[in-house]
Design a protein around this motif. Structure first.
Motif, short mmCIF file in Angstrom:
data_model
loop_
_atom_site.label_atom_id
_atom_site.label_comp_id
_atom_site.label_asym_id
_atom_site.label_seq_id
_atom_site.Cartn_x
_atom_site.Cartn_y
_atom_site.Cartn_z
N ARG A 58 0.82 -1.21 0.00
CA ARG A 58 0.00 0.00 0.00
C ARG A 58 0.85 1.27 0.00
O ARG A 58 0.59 2.22 -0.74
CB ARG A 58 -0.97 -0.04 1.20
N SER B 223 -5.19 -2.40 11.23
CA SER B 223 -6.29 -3.29 10.82
C SER B 223 -5.89 -4.75 11.02
O SER B 223 -6.72 -5.57 11.41
CB SER B 223 -6.69 -3.02 9.36
N MET C 221 -12.26 -11.10 16.79
CA MET C 221 -12.40 -11.11 15.32
C MET C 221 -11.89 -12.46 14.80
O MET C 221 -12.54 -13.46 15.00
CB MET C 221 -11.67 -9.92 14.71
N ARG D 14 2.63 -12.28 9.70
CA ARG D 14 3.95 -11.93 9.17
C ARG D 14 5.04 -12.82 9.77
O ARG D 14 6.13 -12.35 10.13
CB ARG D 14 4.24 -10.44 9.40
N VAL E 199 -13.55 -0.50 7.30
CA VAL E 199 -14.30 -0.95 8.48
C VAL E 199 -15.68 -1.50 8.06
O VAL E 199 -16.12 -2.55 8.57
CB VAL E 199 -14.45 0.18 9.53
N LYS F 240 -13.43 -4.05 2.23
CA LYS F 240 -12.44 -4.53 3.21
C LYS F 240 -11.02 -4.44 2.63
O LYS F 240 -10.09 -4.04 3.33
CB LYS F 240 -12.75 -5.98 3.61
N LYS G 76 1.20 -16.62 7.85
CA LYS G 76 -0.02 -16.61 8.68
C LYS G 76 -0.71 -17.95 8.52
O LYS G 76 -0.39 -18.73 7.61
CB LYS G 76 -0.94 -15.44 8.29
C1 GRG Z 1 -10.16 -4.69 11.89
C2 GRG Z 1 -11.16 -2.57 10.93
C3 GRG Z 1 -10.52 -3.86 10.73
C4 GRG Z 1 -10.28 -4.25 9.48
C5 GRG Z 1 -9.59 -5.48 9.13
C6 GRG Z 1 -7.15 -5.89 6.83
C7 GRG Z 1 -8.37 -6.51 7.37
C8 GRG Z 1 -9.55 -5.65 7.65
C9 GRG Z 1 -8.40 -7.80 7.67
C10 GRG Z 1 -7.21 -8.68 7.54
C11 GRG Z 1 -7.60 -9.98 6.94
C12 GRG Z 1 -7.65 -9.94 5.47
C13 GRG Z 1 -7.65 -11.24 4.77
C14 GRG Z 1 -7.72 -8.81 4.83
C15 GRG Z 1 -7.72 -8.68 3.42
C16 GRG Z 1 -6.59 -7.86 3.04
C17 GRG Z 1 -5.34 -8.61 3.21
C18 GRG Z 1 -5.10 -9.78 2.35
C19 GRG Z 1 -4.49 -8.17 4.08
C20 GRG Z 1 -3.11 -8.67 4.19
O1 GRG Z 1 -2.37 -7.78 3.39
P1 GRG Z 1 -0.90 -8.07 2.88
O2 GRG Z 1 -0.85 -9.44 2.29
O3 GRG Z 1 -0.12 -8.08 4.26
O4 GRG Z 1 -0.47 -6.93 2.05
P2 GRG Z 1 1.40 -7.70 4.56
O5 GRG Z 1 1.70 -8.46 5.82
O6 GRG Z 1 2.27 -8.10 3.40
O7 GRG Z 1 1.42 -6.22 4.79
#
Ligand code: GRG
Length: 290
Positions: A45, A77, A86, A93, A150, A177, A232
């Motif tokens: 991001r 998040s 949750m 990581r 959110v 999300k 993870k």
């Molecule tokens: C708790 C408000 C709140 C929101 C949570 C980010 C999220 C929303 C949930 C995490 C679980 C998930 C599967 C989210 C989808 C986005 C995702 C794949 C996040 C992981 O992002 P990466 O792979 O992570 O970019 P790294 O660790 O590389 O930064």
């Protein structure tokens, strides 16, 4: 344009010093914040914010506060998503999750502190960055809340509890999300860097499809990946009856949807010059393994 690795390295460098130094009374809070913020993430991001700014032809300093802010929000998040209330995850990581390492109360506070820090970074950027920075701040702030990350997470939980939901609910979850926090930093970078309207429109469409593709790839990895490579736990989506592309479409159907979203991302950039970096990134979604 630089390489993804170079953008990620600049984000990592900025993250090292973005939080205040600890005093005698906030040592544990800062330790928890740094533990999650600096753990080895891909920095997708933040890198998108820098790449958007470079595409606009502006110095990367204009987008750096937004790149750091979005990584703070992303870290918050993940901390909150991993909490027992949750997803109740113990690995993130490749390390114990924040609440496992610091306790639930401190993990909640670390998430809150990182979100607040992101707001401070954006507000400071607005003080000095002119109209482009103000637009970028609105773009990023809009992607975080009810009509963004959110809201998407809330629908994810509602669908999971109901054990139901069709394509519309799935699309809402994917777009809010996940895709919101991928599209927004890219737009922030373009806006902070003063890109023209045509580029903004094309990248807005690109960012949305890139973000949806990213989430579908995540759904696929949850059933196909090795936890050591992914950093993870895997298999959680089915265990928790989550509404995912794999649940709704099956593994092959999800792979086809991933291919479609990638093609839509590429199509959004047709006719726009100098987009090789972004096209390669979209292609990467098809083969990512972490
Ligand atoms: C708790 C408000 C709140 C929101 C949570 C980010 C999220 C929303 C949930 C995490 C679980 C998930 C599967 C989210 C989808 C986005 C995702 C794949 C996040 C992981 O992002 P990466 O792979 O992570 O970019 P790294 O660790 O590389 O930064």
């Amino acid at each position: 344009m630089r390489t993804f690795k170079e953008y990620a390295a600049l984000v990592n460098e900025g993250l090292e010093t973005t939080l205040p130094a600890a005093c005698a009374f906030d040592r544990e809070l800062l330790e928890a914040c740094r533990y999650s913020l600096l753990s080895p993430g891909k920095r997708l991001r933040g890198s998108l914010a820098l790449a958007g700014c470079e595409y606009a032809g502006a110095p990367l300093e204009k987008a750096l506060p937004f790149a750091l802010a979005v990584e703070c929000v992303h870290a918050y998040s993940l901390i909150h998503d991993d909490l027992p209330a949750m997803d109740n995850d113990t690995l993130r990581r490749g390390r114990p999750t924040c609440h496992v390492a610091f306790g639930e109360a401190m993990a909640i506070l670390a998430g809150d502190a990182l979100l607040s820090h992101a707001m401070l970074l954006m507000a400071r950027a607005c003080e000095t960055g002119g109209a482009g920075a103000a637009r970028a701040a609105v773009t990023l702030a809009s992607a975080l809340g009810i009509r963004g990350m959110v809201g998407g997470q809330a629908q994810d939980i509602v669908s999971e509890n109901a054990g139901a939901g069709g394509e519309e609910a799935l699309s809402y979850i994917q777009r809010n999300k996940t895709a919101a926090l991928i599209r927004a930093p890219l737009l922030c970078g373009l806006q902070a860097g003063g890109a023209d309207e045509r580029a903004e429109r094309a990248f807005s469409e690109y960012g949305l499809h890139l973000g949806v593709a990213f989430q579908i790839a995540d759904d696929v990895l949850d059933v196909t990946a090795d936890p050591a490579t992914l950093g993870k736990s895997v298999g959680k989506d089915a265990e928790e009856n989550k509404l995912t592309a794999v649940k709704l479409l099956g593994l092959n159907g999800a792979r086809e949807a991933l291919q479609r979203e990638t093609e839509l991302a590429l199509k959004a950039l047709e006719g726009l010059p100098g987009t090789a970096f972004f096209r390669a990134l979209a292609q990467q979604m098809l083969v990512r393994n972490s």
